[in-house]
Design a protein around this motif. Structure first.
Motif, PDB file in Angstrom:
ATOM      1  N   THR A 671       0.848  -1.189   0.000  1.00 34.29           N
ATOM      2  CA  THR A 671       0.000   0.000   0.000  1.00 34.29           C
ATOM      3  C   THR A 671       0.884   1.240   0.000  1.00 34.29           C
ATOM      4  OG1 THR A 671      -1.775  -1.104   1.211  1.00 34.29           O
ATOM      5  CG2 THR A 671      -1.754   1.300   1.269  1.00 34.29           C
ATOM      6  N   GLU A 672       0.601   2.149  -0.906  1.00 34.72           N
ATOM      7  CA  GLU A 672       1.389   3.385  -0.979  1.00 34.72           C
ATOM      8  C   GLU A 672       0.836   4.411   0.003  1.00 34.72           C
ATOM      9  OE1 GLU A 672       1.826   6.881  -4.214  1.00 34.72           O
ATOM     10  OE2 GLU A 672       2.463   4.901  -4.944  1.00 34.72           O
ATOM     11  N   LEU A 673       1.698   4.882   0.895  1.00 32.64           N
ATOM     12  CA  LEU A 673       1.289   5.822   1.931  1.00 32.64           C
ATOM     13  C   LEU A 673       2.154   7.068   1.886  1.00 32.64           C
ATOM     14  CD1 LEU A 673       1.142   3.225   4.832  1.00 32.64           C
ATOM     15  CD2 LEU A 673      -0.844   4.197   3.687  1.00 32.64           C
ATOM     16  N   SER A 674       1.567   8.194   2.274  1.00 33.11           N
ATOM     17  CA  SER A 674       2.315   9.430   2.468  1.00 33.11           C
ATOM     18  C   SER A 674       2.265   9.775   3.947  1.00 33.11           C
ATOM     19  CB  SER A 674       1.711  10.578   1.645  1.00 33.11           C
ATOM     20  OG  SER A 674       1.808  10.301   0.266  1.00 33.11           O
ATOM     21  N   ILE A 675       3.423   9.988   4.522  1.00 34.72           N
ATOM     22  CA  ILE A 675       3.497  10.263   5.956  1.00 34.72           C
ATOM     23  C   ILE A 675       4.272  11.556   6.169  1.00 34.72           C
ATOM     24  CG2 ILE A 675       4.357   9.440   8.185  1.00 34.72           C
ATOM     25  CD1 ILE A 675       3.994   6.584   7.146  1.00 34.72           C
ATOM     26  N   ILE A 676       3.659  12.476   6.914  1.00 37.11           N
ATOM     27  CA  ILE A 676       4.304  13.753   7.214  1.00 37.11           C
ATOM     28  C   ILE A 676       5.015  13.640   8.557  1.00 37.11           C
ATOM     29  CG2 ILE A 676       3.930  16.204   7.660  1.00 37.11           C
ATOM     30  CD1 ILE A 676       1.474  16.049   5.856  1.00 37.11           C
ATOM     31  N   LEU A 677       6.285  13.983   8.560  1.00 39.65           N
ATOM     32  CA  LEU A 677       7.037  14.001   9.801  1.00 39.65           C
ATOM     33  C   LEU A 677       6.804  15.329  10.513  1.00 39.65           C
ATOM     34  CD1 LEU A 677       8.443  11.642   8.269  1.00 39.65           C
ATOM     35  CD2 LEU A 677      10.544  12.294   9.429  1.00 39.65           C
ATOM     36  N   PRO A 678       6.820  15.326  11.845  1.00 36.58           N
ATOM     37  CA  PRO A 678       6.607  16.578  12.575  1.00 36.58           C
ATOM     38  C   PRO A 678       7.719  17.580  12.286  1.00 36.58           C
ATOM     39  CG  PRO A 678       7.357  14.839  14.049  1.00 36.58           C
ATOM     40  CD  PRO A 678       7.055  14.194  12.743  1.00 36.58           C
ATOM     41  N   ALA A 679       7.414  18.841  12.496  1.00 37.55           N
ATOM     42  CA  ALA A 679       8.393  19.897  12.274  1.00 37.55           C
ATOM     43  C   ALA A 679       9.602  19.696  13.179  1.00 37.55           C
ATOM     44  CB  ALA A 679       7.758  21.256  12.533  1.00 37.55           C
ATOM     45  N   LYS A 680      10.775  20.051  12.657  1.00 36.57           N
ATOM     46  CA  LYS A 680      12.004  19.918  13.436  1.00 36.57           C
ATOM     47  C   LYS A 680      11.988  20.896  14.603  1.00 36.57           C
ATOM     48  CE  LYS A 680      14.688  18.669   9.335  1.00 36.57           C
ATOM     49  NZ  LYS A 680      15.815  19.050   8.446  1.00 36.57           N
ATOM     50  N   ASN A 681      12.560  20.437  15.707  1.00 38.05           N
ATOM     51  CA  ASN A 681      12.644  21.310  16.878  1.00 38.05           C
ATOM     52  C   ASN A 681      13.648  22.438  16.629  1.00 38.05           C
ATOM     53  OD1 ASN A 681      10.823  19.661  18.271  1.00 38.05           O
ATOM     54  ND2 ASN A 681      12.470  18.332  19.039  1.00 38.05           N
TER      55      ASN A 681
END
Length: 681
Positions: A671-681
């Motif tokens: 399954t192709e997924l797009s995942i957003i990583l949280p903003a860098k500290n």
């Protein structure tokens, strides 16, 4: 009767061909075994396949060495150390051809005939036979005890200075004190080169008299180093060098950690990180990654460094590797031609020689590798700095196409070893990959009109790959490598690696069937001579395995990955993937090891950067695995773990970024997924 004989004759021919092909594809039983010490060991006491020759390369920032060793039928060991000082460029000798200037490294080859001498009770202890050999980022030989004295030799490079070390350990395995006398060895040879006087020094540093208690050991070094203009700055310190090497290996153990049910793949993945990362050298261009292999040092190439290893380092999170990759891209950018000519494909010998006599499709390699690196770095500043190189490369490819839209090039990265026509599949497919990542970079930099233009070109190039290069060869719906091409080629794997699936079945059948041998994919398959074909380059096999996994044929790809990994890690030439055969006799070139790791990251997991904080992932698991963990990934500079486990017919995917769960769901495989990583500290 005549018909019967003809049928019998035909059956015999088919049988012989089948046996020949079987012999060509079935792996031999392993020589080596995996230990719990992050190493592999070869037990010589049980070995029946002697004599046997081997070699392994190791490197630091100012030295490289290929260690050649042979164990004869009596288990006697002989070692030759080819020690290379890449930055010390030598003068050509009068009896050498002019092209030797490209390989003019100060180097010395030293046999084990020159060695320290250990005396006990008026006998010279000769450590000749060996019980075992161990490799784990260092190379160790365990000699058979003589007079209850075991000698263990461990070879490793200084990671910072211009020498390698052979550490001798003498172990008293008796119950009595051993009184030993040691005679040190010393050798000096000097010659004049471009930077002044080079002096090769080999010497040992042992105590001359020694009382060794039962169960104890004593260690001393033998150094193989070089000084420049009688410099006094090199501090030959084997303990410091060993700790530096251990620190480097610890980084490789703790970054981008793969855990699966398969120890062979886990271990070769770890070893591949070592080889991919150690071949980084000080140069006039700054730190740069180089292939090695006895021939290619303190230089950069559009394929090895730009396309293969550069995009890998952002995932590994090895800062030295990231710096080396950045320096490579910047140096190519500084050398963008002022006119419409092709960019140089390499800068050799400390960057002093620009190799620009052949267009190998290098602009496509650069477009693909540099855009991937810039996006994976997750850094707007880096992307902006490298954008001139990326955009120039994409425009060059667009402006150098034939009437059918295929990108023109004089050759490919095999540099004329085999015919490629005027427009080959590799160049056009790499351009396609460059457009894919170029679109994302343009969007990240708010270049909406340019991104739209690139999207139109991407769609057109996909059609070119399918229509212009699409062909039926050996009864398979796959690709011809160039217009006049009539035989299956190794680089038909590249569309799969870029995610193009229109000729997926025939291409995979060709790669894993017709072209496959125990050493991976052949360069070319000719039906009339298939049993005699032996030429292979691991880089194509690695791309092929990555591509097969990427398009969802996990189990087919895994079966070949498993056998290939066992061959390279535990077989007759270990412990890394190689460059080629018969050329250069399967040397351990460095960037190929980065490609091995990319089988997992981009193939099995389908990882791609979509923006500076968003990834695409298309995960799958071989049916024999119940889990996969890839931990401490440096995704956009953030510590990320990807955990996969089997959930009946589905997969459980968990993504953890900076110790916080950002995704945890049950999904269908592939399954192709797009995942957003949280903003860098």
């Amino acid at each position: 009767m005549i018909l019967h004989k003809l049928i019998l004759f035909a059956l015999i021919i088919v049988s012989c061909n089948a046996l020949a092909q079987q012999k060509h594809t079935e792996p031999t039983s392993p020589y080596w075994e995996i230990t719990n010490r992050k190493s592999i060991v070869w037990d010589i006491t049980k070995e029946k396949r002697l004599p046997h020759k081997e070699n392994i390369e190791m490197a630091g920032k100012n030295v490289a060495s290929i260690i050649y060793y042979k164990i004869d039928e009596n288990k006697k060991l002989s070692i030759t150390k080819d020690v290379i000082f890449p930055q010390l460029r030598t003068y050509n000798k009068s009896n050498e051809p002019d092209w030797k200037k490209y390989r003019a490294y100060f180097r010395k080859s030293i046999s084990d005939q020159i060695a320290p001498s250990i005396a006990y009770k008026n006998k010279i202890i000769v450590p000749s036979t060996v019980d075992s050999v161990e490799i784990g980022g260092m190379l160790t030989f365990y000699h058979t005890p003589v007079e209850d004295l075991q000698i263990i030799k461990t070879i490793y490079p200084s990671m910072e200075d211009r020498y390698i070390v052979e550490r001798w350990e003498i172990k008293n395995v008796s119950q009595v004190i051993k009184e030993l006398s040691i005679s040190n060895c010393k050798l000096k040879q000097s010659e004049v080169g471009y930077k002044g006087e080079y002096t090769f020094e080999m010497f040992s540093d042992a105590s001359e008299q020694l009382n060794l208690s039962p169960g104890t050991s004593y260690s001393f070094p033998v150094y193989y180093g070089a000084t420049l203009n009688k410099e006094k700055t090199i501090n030959f310190d084997f303990r410091k060098a060993e700790q530096q090497r251990k620190d480097f290996l610890s980084t490789m153990q703790n970054n981008l950690v793969l855990e699966t049910p398969d120890k062979t793949i886990n271990t070769l993945f770890y070893f591949s990180k070592i080889r991919a990362s150690e071949s980084i050298f000080n140069s006039s261009m700054g730190l740069v990654h180089s292939p090695g292999g006895g021939n290619y040092y303190v230089g950069i190439w559009a394929n090895d460094q730009v396309e293969y290893s550069g995009p890998f380092f952002p995932y590994l999170g090895y800062q030295t590797g990231n710096i080396a990759a950045y320096n490579t891209y910047i140096h190519f950018q500084k050398n963008i031609p002022a006119d419409t000519t092709a960019i140089a494909y390499a800068f050799e010998v400390d960057g002093n020689f620009k190799m620009d006599h052949l267009d190998r499709g290098d602009a496509a390699m650069i477009a693909y590798g540099a855009s991937h690196y810039a996006l994976a770095s997750g850094n707007q500043k880096t992307a902006s700095e490298l954008w001139p190189l990326i955009s120039w490369s994409l425009e060059y490819c667009h402006n150098h196409r034939n009437a059918s839209g295929a990108v023109l090039s004089e050759s490919d990265e095999m540099e004329g070893r085999i015919a490629t026509g005027t427009a080959n599949l590799s160049t056009s497919t790499l351009y396609y990959g460059g457009l894919k990542y170029g679109i994302r970079l343009a969007e990240e930099q708010n270049m909406k009109d340019l991104a739209k233009t690139y999207k139109a070109r991407l769609s057109a190039m996909k059609n070119v790959i399918n229509d212009y290069f699409g062909a039926t060869l050996e009864g398979l719906e796959t690709y011809k490598y160039f217009d006049e091409n009539k035989h299956l080629r190794h680089w038909i794997c590249l569309p799969l690696s870029m995610g193009i699936t229109s000729r997926k079945k025939g291409t995979i059948d060709a790669l894993l069937g017709k072209l496959w041998t125990e050493n991976g994919v052949l360069v070319e398959f000719k039906h009339e001579t298939n049993t005699d074909s032996t030429t292979f380059w691991d880089r194509a096999t690695l791309y092929a395995l990555q591509g097969v996994m990427k398009v969802g044929e996990t189990d087919r790809g895994f079966k070949k990955l498993r056998s290939f990994s066992e061959k390279r890690l535990l077989g007759d030439h270990v412990p890394y993937v190689v460059e080629a055969y018969p050329e250069n006799n399967m040397k351990h070139l460095s960037a190929e090891s980065a490609l091995y790791c990319r089988i997992i990251t981009e193939g099995l997991l389908g990882l791609e950067p979509l923006s500076f904080n968003k990834i695409k992932i298309t995960p799958s698991l071989p049916k024999t695995w119940d889990h996969l963990k890839l931990q401490d990934i440096a995704l956009f500079g953030q510590k990320t773990d990807i955990l996969l486990s089997r959930d009946l017919k589905r997969l459980r995917l968990k993504v953890i970024c900076n110790e916080k769960i950002i995704f945890d769901e049950s999904i269908k495989p592939n399954t192709e997924l797009s995942i957003i990583l949280p903003a860098k500290n």
